[in-house]
Design a protein around this motif. Structure first.
Motif, PDB file in Angstrom:
ATOM      1  N   TYR A   1       0.774  -1.750  -0.094  1.00 23.16           N
ATOM      2  CA  TYR A   1      -0.129   0.227   0.344  1.00 23.16           C
ATOM      3  C   TYR A   1       0.624   1.490   0.419  1.00 23.16           C
ATOM      4  CZ  TYR A   1      -3.469  -3.187   1.375  1.00 23.16           C
ATOM      5  OH  TYR A   1      -4.374  -4.666   2.055  1.00 23.16           O
ATOM      6  N   ILE A   2       0.989   2.340  -0.549  1.00 23.91           N
ATOM      7  CA  ILE A   2       1.342   3.622  -0.805  1.00 23.91           C
ATOM      8  C   ILE A   2       0.527   4.547  -0.759  1.00 23.91           C
ATOM      9  CG2 ILE A   2       2.748   4.919  -2.523  1.00 23.91           C
ATOM     10  CD1 ILE A   2       2.651   2.385  -4.418  1.00 23.91           C
ATOM     11  N   ILE A   3       0.950   5.660  -0.035  1.00 21.76           N
ATOM     12  CA  ILE A   3       0.155   6.675   0.750  1.00 21.76           C
ATOM     13  C   ILE A   3       0.826   7.800   0.647  1.00 21.76           C
ATOM     14  CG2 ILE A   3       0.819   5.830   2.959  1.00 21.76           C
ATOM     15  CD1 ILE A   3      -2.305   6.698   3.900  1.00 21.76           C
ATOM     16  N   SER A   4       0.272   9.273  -0.003  1.00 21.57           N
ATOM     17  CA  SER A   4       1.296   9.545  -0.573  1.00 21.57           C
ATOM     18  C   SER A   4      -0.155  10.779   0.138  1.00 21.57           C
ATOM     19  CB  SER A   4       1.237  10.205  -1.505  1.00 21.57           C
ATOM     20  OG  SER A   4       2.399   8.846  -2.462  1.00 21.57           O
ATOM     21  N   ALA A   5       0.617  12.228   0.284  1.00 18.49           N
ATOM     22  CA  ALA A   5      -0.485  13.305   0.673  1.00 18.49           C
ATOM     23  C   ALA A   5       0.612  13.961   0.743  1.00 18.49           C
ATOM     24  CB  ALA A   5      -0.871  13.043   1.955  1.00 18.49           C
ATOM     25  N   PRO A   6      -0.617  15.578   0.422  1.00 15.36           N
ATOM     26  CA  PRO A   6       0.681  16.808   0.526  1.00 15.36           C
ATOM     27  C   PRO A   6       1.132  17.325   2.455  1.00 15.36           C
ATOM     28  CG  PRO A   6      -1.431  17.515   0.237  1.00 15.36           C
ATOM     29  CD  PRO A   6      -1.178  16.527  -0.352  1.00 15.36           C
ATOM     30  N   SER A   7       2.079  17.749   2.826  1.00 17.60           N
ATOM     31  CA  SER A   7       2.611  17.464   3.980  1.00 17.60           C
ATOM     32  C   SER A   7       1.629  18.240   4.913  1.00 17.60           C
ATOM     33  CB  SER A   7       3.855  18.109   4.160  1.00 17.60           C
ATOM     34  OG  SER A   7       4.520  18.190   5.498  1.00 17.60           O
ATOM     35  N   GLY A   8       1.525  17.816   6.046  1.00 14.35           N
ATOM     36  CA  GLY A   8      -0.082  18.186   7.154  1.00 14.35           C
ATOM     37  C   GLY A   8      -1.461  17.960   6.498  1.00 14.35           C
ATOM     38  N   SER A   9      -1.335  17.319   6.019  1.00 11.37           N
ATOM     39  CA  SER A   9      -2.806  16.435   5.272  1.00 11.37           C
ATOM     40  C   SER A   9      -3.256  15.218   6.538  1.00 11.37           C
ATOM     41  CB  SER A   9      -3.014  15.826   4.028  1.00 11.37           C
ATOM     42  OG  SER A   9      -2.156  16.547   3.043  1.00 11.37           O
ATOM     43  N   GLY A  10      -2.288  15.203   7.049  1.00  9.11           N
ATOM     44  CA  GLY A  10      -2.313  14.084   8.621  1.00  9.11           C
ATOM     45  C   GLY A  10      -2.958  12.939   8.441  1.00  9.11           C
ATOM     46  N   LYS A  11      -1.930  12.630   7.168  1.00  4.96           N
ATOM     47  CA  LYS A  11      -0.628  10.654   6.725  1.00  4.96           C
ATOM     48  C   LYS A  11      -0.439  10.312   7.677  1.00  4.96           C
ATOM     49  CE  LYS A  11       1.963  11.848   4.618  1.00  4.96           C
ATOM     50  NZ  LYS A  11       2.884  11.227   3.492  1.00  4.96           N
ATOM     51  N   SER A  12       0.033  11.382   8.516  1.00  4.02           N
ATOM     52  CA  SER A  12       0.592  10.342   9.947  1.00  4.02           C
ATOM     53  C   SER A  12       0.191  10.416  10.413  1.00  4.02           C
ATOM     54  CB  SER A  12       1.613  11.225  10.499  1.00  4.02           C
ATOM     55  OG  SER A  12       2.398  11.889   9.335  1.00  4.02           O
TER      56      SER A  12
ATOM     57  N   ILE B   1       5.188   7.388   0.950  1.00  3.31           N
ATOM     58  CA  ILE B   1       6.028   8.315   0.156  1.00  3.31           C
ATOM     59  C   ILE B   1       5.721   9.245  -0.651  1.00  3.31           C
ATOM     60  CG2 ILE B   1       7.460   6.157   0.308  1.00  3.31           C
ATOM     61  CD1 ILE B   1       6.083   5.072  -2.379  1.00  3.31           C
ATOM     62  N   ASP B   2       6.496   9.759  -1.094  1.00  3.63           N
ATOM     63  CA  ASP B   2       5.835  11.469  -1.403  1.00  3.63           C
ATOM     64  C   ASP B   2       5.460  10.543  -3.051  1.00  3.63           C
ATOM     65  OD1 ASP B   2       8.545  11.046  -3.657  1.00  3.63           O
ATOM     66  OD2 ASP B   2       8.569  13.286  -3.434  1.00  3.63           O
ATOM     67  N   VAL B   3       4.540  11.794  -3.619  1.00  2.00           N
ATOM     68  CA  VAL B   3       4.269  11.787  -5.456  1.00  2.00           C
ATOM     69  C   VAL B   3       5.161  10.496  -6.291  1.00  2.00           C
ATOM     70  CG1 VAL B   3       3.742  12.485  -7.538  1.00  2.00           C
ATOM     71  CG2 VAL B   3       2.687  13.724  -5.189  1.00  2.00           C
ATOM     72  N   GLN B   4       6.672  11.774  -6.439  1.00  2.00           N
ATOM     73  CA  GLN B   4       7.407  10.950  -7.314  1.00  2.00           C
ATOM     74  C   GLN B   4       8.325   9.615  -6.492  1.00  2.00           C
ATOM     75  OE1 GLN B   4      11.200  13.044  -6.915  1.00  2.00           O
ATOM     76  NE2 GLN B   4      10.187  14.325  -5.158  1.00  2.00           N
ATOM     77  N   GLY B   5       8.104   9.252  -5.460  1.00  2.00           N
ATOM     78  CA  GLY B   5       8.829   8.131  -4.884  1.00  2.00           C
ATOM     79  C   GLY B   5       7.203   6.841  -5.101  1.00  2.00           C
ATOM     80  N   ALA B   6       6.061   7.591  -4.880  1.00  2.00           N
ATOM     81  CA  ALA B   6       5.229   6.406  -5.454  1.00  2.00           C
ATOM     82  C   ALA B   6       5.461   6.358  -7.230  1.00  2.00           C
ATOM     83  CB  ALA B   6       3.618   7.607  -5.388  1.00  2.00           C
TER      84      ALA B   6
ATOM     85  N   GLU C   1       0.624  -3.458  -9.451  1.00  2.00           N
ATOM     86  CA  GLU C   1      -0.349  -4.325  -8.895  1.00  2.00           C
ATOM     87  C   GLU C   1      -0.305  -3.256  -7.363  1.00  2.00           C
ATOM     88  OE1 GLU C   1       2.873  -5.934  -8.892  1.00  2.00           O
ATOM     89  OE2 GLU C   1       3.147  -7.723  -7.744  1.00  2.00           O
ATOM     90  N   ALA C   2       0.861  -2.837  -6.535  1.00  2.00           N
ATOM     91  CA  ALA C   2       1.114  -2.050  -5.224  1.00  2.00           C
ATOM     92  C   ALA C   2      -0.524  -1.089  -5.631  1.00  2.00           C
ATOM     93  CB  ALA C   2       2.021  -1.003  -5.459  1.00  2.00           C
ATOM     94  N   ILE C   3      -1.025  -0.699  -4.425  1.00  2.00           N
ATOM     95  CA  ILE C   3      -1.906  -0.274  -3.815  1.00  2.00           C
ATOM     96  C   ILE C   3      -2.112   1.074  -3.356  1.00  2.00           C
ATOM     97  CG2 ILE C   3      -4.320  -0.147  -3.436  1.00  2.00           C
ATOM     98  CD1 ILE C   3      -3.251  -3.341  -2.945  1.00  2.00           C
ATOM     99  N   SER C   4      -2.185   2.017  -4.338  1.00  2.00           N
ATOM    100  CA  SER C   4      -2.351   3.598  -3.873  1.00  2.00           C
ATOM    101  C   SER C   4      -2.816   4.940  -2.916  1.00  2.00           C
ATOM    102  CB  SER C   4      -1.894   4.670  -5.443  1.00  2.00           C
ATOM    103  OG  SER C   4      -2.065   4.648  -6.415  1.00  2.00           O
ATOM    104  N   ILE C   5      -2.644   5.495  -2.424  1.00  2.00           N
ATOM    105  CA  ILE C   5      -3.579   6.294  -2.134  1.00  2.00           C
ATOM    106  C   ILE C   5      -3.262   7.570  -1.492  1.00  2.00           C
ATOM    107  CG2 ILE C   5      -4.878   6.321   0.120  1.00  2.00           C
ATOM    108  CD1 ILE C   5      -4.374   3.285   0.838  1.00  2.00           C
TER     109      ILE C   5
END
Ligand code: ADP
Ligand code: 5GP
Length: 250
Positions: A20-31, A114-119, A128-132
């Protein structure tokens, strides 16, 4: 021959973990979301990235990140120790190849923050990785959350807002979109996405029979966050960042 199959990224296969890949702009609440998710979902490991940035607030080495000097990070790049790595706001961030292997050996699944580039790098290596993608409800809320966290200097907050405007335009490269407005609802939705993908994988196994009402509920909640089903709700968020509407983007 050692009897092990190797997959397209050269790793010995035992259990093939869901990634599972999770990306977000910093501060969105991802952590915040990831921390809650890890408490709720068993057998899901967090990939602790390597970074050259300094620890922030109460961050501990080995927990949120492995904090390493730039020379060490560059040695790891040379020795091909990363599955992906990127430069973000002047610092390196990377996912160690060995995490995926270790997760497979344990029979667990893996979560990458990870960030958008890493994703994009990961999707090329592991389609087949699942991205969010996690979005804040609007720009003002993002700015407020960055300040509320009060772990970054004012110039860093400003840079992160500028970066956010660029990053969110990539939302449509992700499988699922989560608009983090109400925290409890977002946690429930994120959990549903993770479990729904596990259910879809185990569809054919007899142990997956029964409890079908509960399964349907999970899958339906997850489906509401699939890109195609949520696009309309994303446009006003993009507009709050001054991004052009979808019809004006290439
Ligand atoms: P990120 O990891 O995306 O940079 P954080 O998880 O550190 O973001 O969250 C940034 C700030 O916003 C923190 O103070 C956190 O408590 C707060 N926050 C996160 N999600 C929500 C939410 N749904 N509603 C209100 N505040 C939130
Ligand atoms: P932060 O400094 O706020 O912890 O993270 C900044 C950005 O780096 C976030 O978008 C985060 O997802 C991303 N990031 C964290 N670890 C990695 C990683 O291993 N690889 C990549 N490509 N990005 C990462």
């Amino acid at each position: 021959m050692n009897g092990h199959k190797t997959n397209e990224i050269g790793m010995n296969e035992t259990y093939r973990p869901l990634v599972y890949i999770i990306s977000a702009p910093s501060g969105s609440g991802k952590s915040t979301l990831v921390n809650e998710l890890l408490k709720l979902v068993p057998n899901l490991d967090f990939s602790v990235s390597f970074t050259t940035r300094a620890p922030r607030g109460s961050e501990q080495n080995g927990k949120q990140y492995h904090f390493v000097p730039r020379e060490e990070f560059e040695r790891m790049i040379r020795d091909d120790e990363f599955l992906e790595h990127a430069c973000f706001d002047g610092n390196y961030y990377g996912t160690a190849r060995r995490f995926l292997e270790e997760t497979g050996q344990k029979g667990h699944d893996l979560l990458l923050d990870i960030d958008v580039q890493g994703a994009q790098q990961m999707k090329r290596k592991l389609p087949e990785a699942i991205s969010i993608f996690v979005l804040p409800p609007d720009r003002k809320t993002l700015e407020w959350r960055l300040r509320k966290r009060s772990e970054d200097a004012e110039d860093v907050i400003h840079r992160r807002l500028v970066t956010a405007s660029r990053e969110i335009e990539n939302y449509d490269k992700y499988d699922y979109i989560l608009i983090n407005d109400d925290l409890e609802e977002s946690i429930e939705s994120l959990q549903a996405i993770v479990l729904s993908e596990r259910l879809l994988r185990s569809k054919s196994s007899p142990s997956a029979e029964g409890k079908s009402a509960e399964r349907n509920e999970i899958v339906q909640l997850a489906d509401r966050h699939r890109l195609a089903n949520i696009r309309d709700r994303v446009e006003p968020i993009l507009a709050s960042f001054g991004a052009p509407p979808a019809s004006a983007r290439p």
